[in-house]
Write a protein that holds these residues in place. Structure first.
Motif, mmCIF file in Angstrom:
data_model
loop_
_atom_site.group_PDB
_atom_site.id
_atom_site.type_symbol
_atom_site.label_atom_id
_atom_site.label_comp_id
_atom_site.label_asym_id
_atom_site.label_seq_id
_atom_site.Cartn_x
_atom_site.Cartn_y
_atom_site.Cartn_z
ATOM 1 N N PRO A 45 2.073 -1.518 7.422
ATOM 2 C CA PRO A 45 3.115 -1.754 6.413
ATOM 3 C C PRO A 45 2.964 -0.806 5.233
ATOM 4 N N LEU A 46 4.092 -0.426 4.674
ATOM 5 C CA LEU A 46 4.109 0.437 3.488
ATOM 6 C C LEU A 46 3.944 -0.460 2.267
ATOM 7 N N ARG A 47 2.745 -1.005 2.144
ATOM 8 C CA ARG A 47 2.456 -1.962 1.077
ATOM 9 C C ARG A 47 0.999 -1.833 0.676
ATOM 10 N N PHE A 48 0.735 -1.828 -0.639
ATOM 11 C CA PHE A 48 -0.617 -1.638 -1.146
ATOM 12 C C PHE A 48 -0.860 -2.643 -2.268
ATOM 13 N N ALA A 49 -2.005 -3.289 -2.220
ATOM 14 C CA ALA A 49 -2.316 -4.295 -3.234
ATOM 15 C C ALA A 49 -2.601 -3.654 -4.593
ATOM 16 N N ARG A 50 -3.395 -2.590 -4.593
ATOM 17 C CA ARG A 50 -3.795 -1.967 -5.861
ATOM 18 C C ARG A 50 -3.834 -0.452 -5.674
ATOM 19 N N ALA A 51 -3.214 0.260 -6.594
ATOM 20 C CA ALA A 51 -3.112 1.713 -6.470
ATOM 21 C C ALA A 51 -3.439 2.379 -7.794
ATOM 22 N N LEU A 52 -3.931 3.616 -7.689
ATOM 23 C CA LEU A 52 -4.251 4.427 -8.860
ATOM 24 C C LEU A 52 -3.472 5.726 -8.778
ATOM 25 N N ASP A 53 -2.768 6.060 -9.847
ATOM 26 C CA ASP A 53 -2.012 7.303 -9.975
ATOM 27 C C ASP A 53 -2.864 8.278 -10.788
ATOM 28 N N LEU A 54 -3.466 9.244 -10.099
ATOM 29 C CA LEU A 54 -4.352 10.220 -10.740
ATOM 30 C C LEU A 54 -3.537 11.245 -11.512
ATOM 31 N N GLY A 55 -3.964 11.542 -12.736
ATOM 32 C CA GLY A 55 -3.230 12.510 -13.543
ATOM 33 C C GLY A 55 -1.771 12.109 -13.642
ATOM 34 N N CYS A 56 -1.532 10.858 -13.987
ATOM 35 C CA CYS A 56 -0.189 10.279 -13.889
ATOM 36 C C CYS A 56 0.816 10.927 -14.814
ATOM 37 N N GLY A 57 0.355 11.586 -15.883
ATOM 38 C CA GLY A 57 1.271 12.243 -16.797
ATOM 39 C C GLY A 57 2.268 11.270 -17.402
ATOM 40 N N THR A 58 3.537 11.639 -17.374
ATOM 41 C CA THR A 58 4.588 10.796 -17.938
ATOM 42 C C THR A 58 5.042 9.707 -16.975
ATOM 43 N N GLY A 59 4.437 9.668 -15.784
ATOM 44 C CA GLY A 59 4.772 8.625 -14.821
ATOM 45 C C GLY A 59 5.884 8.988 -13.857
ATOM 46 N N LEU A 60 6.040 10.270 -13.550
ATOM 47 C CA LEU A 60 7.116 10.681 -12.655
ATOM 48 C C LEU A 60 6.993 10.061 -11.263
ATOM 49 N N ALA A 61 5.766 9.785 -10.829
ATOM 50 C CA ALA A 61 5.582 9.203 -9.493
ATOM 51 C C ALA A 61 5.771 7.691 -9.487
ATOM 52 N N ALA A 62 5.702 7.061 -10.633
ATOM 53 C CA ALA A 62 5.700 5.595 -10.693
ATOM 54 C C ALA A 62 6.943 4.944 -10.085
ATOM 55 N N PRO A 63 8.155 5.445 -10.335
ATOM 56 C CA PRO A 63 9.317 4.782 -9.739
ATOM 57 C C PRO A 63 9.311 4.771 -8.219
ATOM 58 N N LEU A 64 8.657 5.755 -7.608
ATOM 59 C CA LEU A 64 8.572 5.798 -6.151
ATOM 60 C C LEU A 64 7.425 4.950 -5.617
ATOM 61 N N LEU A 65 6.317 4.903 -6.342
ATOM 62 C CA LEU A 65 5.149 4.160 -5.875
ATOM 63 C C LEU A 65 5.238 2.672 -6.180
ATOM 64 N N ALA A 66 5.761 2.322 -7.336
ATOM 65 C CA ALA A 66 5.728 0.936 -7.795
ATOM 66 C C ALA A 66 6.340 -0.071 -6.818
ATOM 67 N N PRO A 67 7.440 0.247 -6.122
ATOM 68 C CA PRO A 67 8.001 -0.738 -5.192
ATOM 69 C C PRO A 67 7.080 -1.070 -4.016
ATOM 70 N N TRP A 68 6.091 -0.233 -3.765
ATOM 71 C CA TRP A 68 5.175 -0.442 -2.634
ATOM 72 C C TRP A 68 3.849 -1.052 -3.058
ATOM 73 N N VAL A 69 3.678 -1.281 -4.357
ATOM 74 C CA VAL A 69 2.364 -1.612 -4.899
ATOM 75 C C VAL A 69 2.416 -2.914 -5.703
ATOM 76 N N ASP A 70 1.433 -3.785 -5.501
ATOM 77 C CA ASP A 70 1.353 -5.007 -6.304
ATOM 78 C C ASP A 70 0.852 -4.717 -7.715
ATOM 79 N N ARG A 71 -0.106 -3.792 -7.824
ATOM 80 C CA ARG A 71 -0.665 -3.426 -9.129
ATOM 81 C C ARG A 71 -0.850 -1.913 -9.171
ATOM 82 N N LEU A 72 -0.143 -1.261 -10.073
ATOM 83 C CA LEU A 72 -0.212 0.189 -10.216
ATOM 84 C C LEU A 72 -0.916 0.546 -11.517
ATOM 85 N N GLU A 73 -1.965 1.349 -11.411
ATOM 86 C CA GLU A 73 -2.701 1.831 -12.578
ATOM 87 C C GLU A 73 -2.534 3.347 -12.674
ATOM 88 N N GLY A 74 -2.670 3.864 -13.877
ATOM 89 C CA GLY A 74 -2.574 5.301 -14.084
ATOM 90 C C GLY A 74 -3.690 5.801 -14.970
#
Length: 208
Positions: free
Chosen positions: A47-76
């Motif tokens: 499944p394309l589902r992750f309980a906890r994820a880390l966005d390395l070098g997240c910057g302004t969060g450009l990746a967050a809108p794409l990752l967040a729907p697949w993740v229960d907890r997103l950290e940057g």
């Protein structure tokens, strides 16, 4: 790159970062990551589902809108407080930390992340071994690490005139193997243009 250099560079760039990347450089790193993750999960019938994820070098969060729907907890994590302030406005991160991403990974609990993502982050890292090793330790069994990198046709690592590192495909493969990460996806993918030409790149999904 020194932490001070990277912090100063992106602090002064934060307010115009998104517009510059998307408009002037046709940046599509997050989209490349998302497509590679979809392919990796489909190939593994997972499944394309992750309980906890880390966005390395997240910057302004450009990746967050794409990752967040697949993740229960997103950290940057990012070195630049100005960039993190932009990311916080999205309301998509459960936690944002001001730190060097390799040090942040090294300090993480073992097996804590199901996904570690790095869009356009490893181009500021010369030697991949240390950060991939830290990622392997921080990943839960079967967890995924998805990254984009700049690349070149030679061997090893070169510093481009843009002060970004380009890693040869074989260099990434060797570093992943040494870290105990299996290559699930490794494809050519240009995430940006410079002087109206695509910058050679790679997108990889590695499994812990």
């Amino acid at each position: 790159m020194s932490a001070a250099y990277v912090r100063a560079l992106f602090d002064q760039y934060a307010g115009r970062f998104d517009a510059a990347l998307r408009t002037r450089l046709a940046y599509r790193g997050p989209e490349c990551l998302a497509a590679a993750l979809e392919a990796a999960c489909a190939a593994g019938s997972r499944p394309l589902r992750f309980a906890r994820a880390l966005d390395l070098g997240c910057g302004t969060g450009l990746a967050a809108p794409l990752l967040a729907p697949w993740v229960d907890r997103l950290e940057g994590v990012d070195l630049s407080p100005a960039m993190l302030a932009q990311a916080a406005r999205l309301g998509l991160y459960a936690e944002l930390r001001e730190a060097e991403m390799g040090a942040d990974l090294a300090a993480a609990e073992a097996g804590v992340y199901d996904l570690i993502a790095g869009a356009d982050a490893l181009c500021y890292v010369a030697e991949l071994g240390q950060i991939l090793g830290a990622a392997r330790r921080a990943l839960a069994p079967g967890g995924l690490m998805a990254v984009t990198l700049e690349t070149h046709d030679g061997a090893g690592v070169i510093l481009r005139d843009t002060l970004r590192f380009a890693h040869a495909r074989a260099h990434l493969e060797a570093a992943a193997q040494a870290a105990g990460l299996a290559v699930v996806v490794l494809e050519a993918a240009s995430t940006r243009t410079e002087k109206s030409a695509p910058v050679p790149g790679l997108v990889a999904v590695l499994e812990g």
